[in-house]
Design a protein around this motif. Sequence first.
Motif, PDB file in Angstrom:
ATOM      1  N   GLU A 144     107.643 -15.603 -19.097  1.00 38.37           N
ATOM      2  CA  GLU A 144     108.700 -15.991 -20.037  1.00 38.37           C
ATOM      3  C   GLU A 144     108.138 -16.294 -21.420  1.00 38.37           C
ATOM      4  N   LEU A 145     107.023 -17.004 -21.501  1.00 38.79           N
ATOM      5  CA  LEU A 145     106.445 -17.354 -22.802  1.00 38.79           C
ATOM      6  C   LEU A 145     105.955 -16.110 -23.543  1.00 38.79           C
ATOM      7  N   LEU A 146     105.402 -15.146 -22.772  1.00 38.88           N
ATOM      8  CA  LEU A 146     104.972 -13.906 -23.405  1.00 38.88           C
ATOM      9  C   LEU A 146     106.174 -13.143 -23.973  1.00 38.88           C
ATOM     10  N   ALA A 147     107.290 -13.091 -23.236  1.00 41.44           N
ATOM     11  CA  ALA A 147     108.491 -12.416 -23.727  1.00 41.44           C
ATOM     12  C   ALA A 147     109.002 -13.075 -25.004  1.00 41.44           C
ATOM     13  N   PHE A 155     117.064 -10.088 -25.789  1.00 42.29           N
ATOM     14  CA  PHE A 155     116.886  -8.646 -25.646  1.00 42.29           C
ATOM     15  C   PHE A 155     117.883  -7.847 -26.507  1.00 42.29           C
ATOM     16  N   ASP A 156     118.629  -8.491 -27.370  1.00 42.66           N
ATOM     17  CA  ASP A 156     119.652  -7.795 -28.160  1.00 42.66           C
ATOM     18  C   ASP A 156     119.027  -6.742 -29.068  1.00 42.66           C
ATOM     19  N   PHE A 172     109.564  -1.605 -14.819  1.00 45.04           N
ATOM     20  CA  PHE A 172     110.160  -2.344 -15.925  1.00 45.04           C
ATOM     21  C   PHE A 172     109.669  -3.774 -15.878  1.00 45.04           C
ATOM     22  N   SER A 173     109.434  -4.359 -17.047  1.00 45.77           N
ATOM     23  CA  SER A 173     108.987  -5.748 -17.146  1.00 45.77           C
ATOM     24  C   SER A 173     109.753  -6.419 -18.273  1.00 45.77           C
ATOM     25  N   LEU A 174     109.632  -7.751 -18.328  1.00 48.01           N
ATOM     26  CA  LEU A 174     110.290  -8.498 -19.409  1.00 48.01           C
ATOM     27  C   LEU A 174     109.729  -8.097 -20.773  1.00 48.01           C
ATOM     28  N   SER A 175     108.459  -7.731 -20.805  1.00 47.59           N
ATOM     29  CA  SER A 175     107.873  -7.276 -22.066  1.00 47.59           C
ATOM     30  C   SER A 175     108.575  -6.026 -22.583  1.00 47.59           C
ATOM     31  N   GLU A 221     114.675 -11.112 -11.723  1.00 47.83           N
ATOM     32  CA  GLU A 221     116.042 -10.813 -12.101  1.00 47.83           C
ATOM     33  C   GLU A 221     116.747 -12.053 -12.645  1.00 47.83           C
ATOM     34  N   GLU A 222     116.479 -13.200 -12.019  1.00 46.11           N
ATOM     35  CA  GLU A 222     117.082 -14.430 -12.516  1.00 46.11           C
ATOM     36  C   GLU A 222     116.589 -14.763 -13.922  1.00 46.11           C
ATOM     37  N   LEU A 223     115.260 -14.629 -14.156  1.00 48.80           N
ATOM     38  CA  LEU A 223     114.706 -14.910 -15.480  1.00 48.80           C
ATOM     39  C   LEU A 223     115.218 -13.919 -16.517  1.00 48.80           C
ATOM     40  N   LYS A 224     115.306 -12.652 -16.125  1.00 45.52           N
ATOM     41  CA  LYS A 224     115.818 -11.635 -17.039  1.00 45.52           C
ATOM     42  C   LYS A 224     117.256 -11.935 -17.451  1.00 45.52           C
ATOM     43  N   ALA A 225     118.098 -12.332 -16.483  1.00 47.53           N
ATOM     44  CA  ALA A 225     119.491 -12.633 -16.796  1.00 47.53           C
ATOM     45  C   ALA A 225     119.592 -13.815 -17.754  1.00 47.53           C
ATOM     46  N   ARG A 226     118.737 -14.829 -17.545  1.00 43.78           N
ATOM     47  CA  ARG A 226     118.788 -16.002 -18.423  1.00 43.78           C
ATOM     48  C   ARG A 226     118.359 -15.661 -19.854  1.00 43.78           C
ATOM     49  N   LEU A 227     117.279 -14.894 -19.999  1.00 46.47           N
ATOM     50  CA  LEU A 227     116.825 -14.525 -21.348  1.00 46.47           C
ATOM     51  C   LEU A 227     117.806 -13.575 -22.035  1.00 46.47           C
ATOM     52  N   GLN A 228     118.404 -12.716 -21.246  1.00 49.77           N
ATOM     53  CA  GLN A 228     119.387 -11.808 -21.829  1.00 49.77           C
ATOM     54  C   GLN A 228     120.613 -12.571 -22.317  1.00 49.77           C
TER      55      GLN A 228
END
Length: 469
Positions: free
Chosen positions: A217-220, A125-126, A240-243, A113-120
């Motif tokens: 993260e690198l894969l995303a 993810f736009d 659900f995944s970052l991918s 969740e922390e990584l998702k929030a940072r990438l978002q």
Amino acid sequence: MQRDANILTPSQLNTLARDLLEGSFPSVVVEGEIGNLARPSSGHLYFTLKDARAQVRCALFKPKSQWLSFIPREGLKVLARGRLTLYEARGDYQLVLDGMEDAGEGALRRALEELKARLQAEGLFDAARKRALPAFPRRIAVLTSPSGAVIRDIASVLRRRFPLLDVELLPVPVQGEGAAARIRGMLQRADASGRFDVIVLARGGGSLEDLWAFNDELLARAIADCTTPVVSAIGHETDFSLSDFAADLRAPTPSAAAELLVPDAAGLSVRLAVLQRQLRAQQANALRQGMQRADRALLRLQAQRPQARLEAFARRATQARQRLHNAMQRRLERQRAVLRHADAALRAQHPQRRLERLRQRLAELRPRPRALLSRQLQALQLQLQSLQHRPRALLVQRLQHDAVHLRGLARSLHAISPLATVARGYSILQREDGQVVRSIDEVAAGDRLRARVHDGELAVRVETAIPSR
């Protein structure tokens, strides 16, 4: 013995204790190790959560136990979330759980969740940066395990819906140490090759730890940097995944990804048949209209040809001649009828017939007295003589009348004849081409003219033209 009002029964005491516990601990999260696990046929789960010094009874009833993402087992460390209550029948207090997760998985989920929030927050993810999928892809790359059922499911769906599609398996590990790096490398090579219209990342269901390679993260970031559209089909519908967030399209399952990627061949065949019928109808209509225009142009062209115009004039002349002939025939028939009637009337009045009738009358009178016969004979002779001279007298009278009429016409014609004007002293001036000169504006000095007088012509030359005052 008088009963004290403060004395409680066990049920009353337990009820008060339950109300106190539920009001003081409406929701708690307890971390501990599962022990004394029981699975009755009702589908409920009963166990204890314990640590090194204490334990607490727990109950997870069937409706909520079915939503667990892992299988509870003895000795497993978990995070249990629920409310503290008291089971009045035995006086035991316990946790009635609303949910439970693996304690190790919980840490992973918090990190996710922390990584998702940072990438978002970076905009990775736009929706604005996501690429549109092609309507009719020709070649698809599927990155998944070659030994799993995922590739078979995807291939089966694609063969059923759109067998013309070329599907290429790019084998990668989907879990374990180093899986994320190998998936990323294969994805980058497939995108750089430019051979594929769509790239699919696919994997079957599993725990969060099993799916952790697709939360790298690198894969995303590699998915977001691809120029080829990427579809993520990781796990089940609830996974659900970052991918999934970084991809251009998230499919709930690998089979659903195959359904979304290609159109249905049967539906396309029906649509194609409809379009073919419409095209044939439009072509037939255009051809019919073109032929009609060509026919009209040909008719106009033929109408403008000299030969066609001559033929039209010839037909009109033939029709006119036929009408004239018919009119002449009708008029001739009428004249013939008049002549026949006149001939019949003339024959009826012919002197010879009257003479025959008179002779017959005379023969009838012969037996009468001679004197009477003589008088009648004389009368008949006079009448016969008058009849014999009557046609000649009528002819002479007719000729005299026509001669008088003809002389009158001659006098009228002579009165308006230019020759009569010339005989009175005038002359007629004519140019050499025979054109009559009526004005001085029609001649010029030096022109040669002819002047006609009553007994001949004079050749004259114009000296000058003098207008009348």
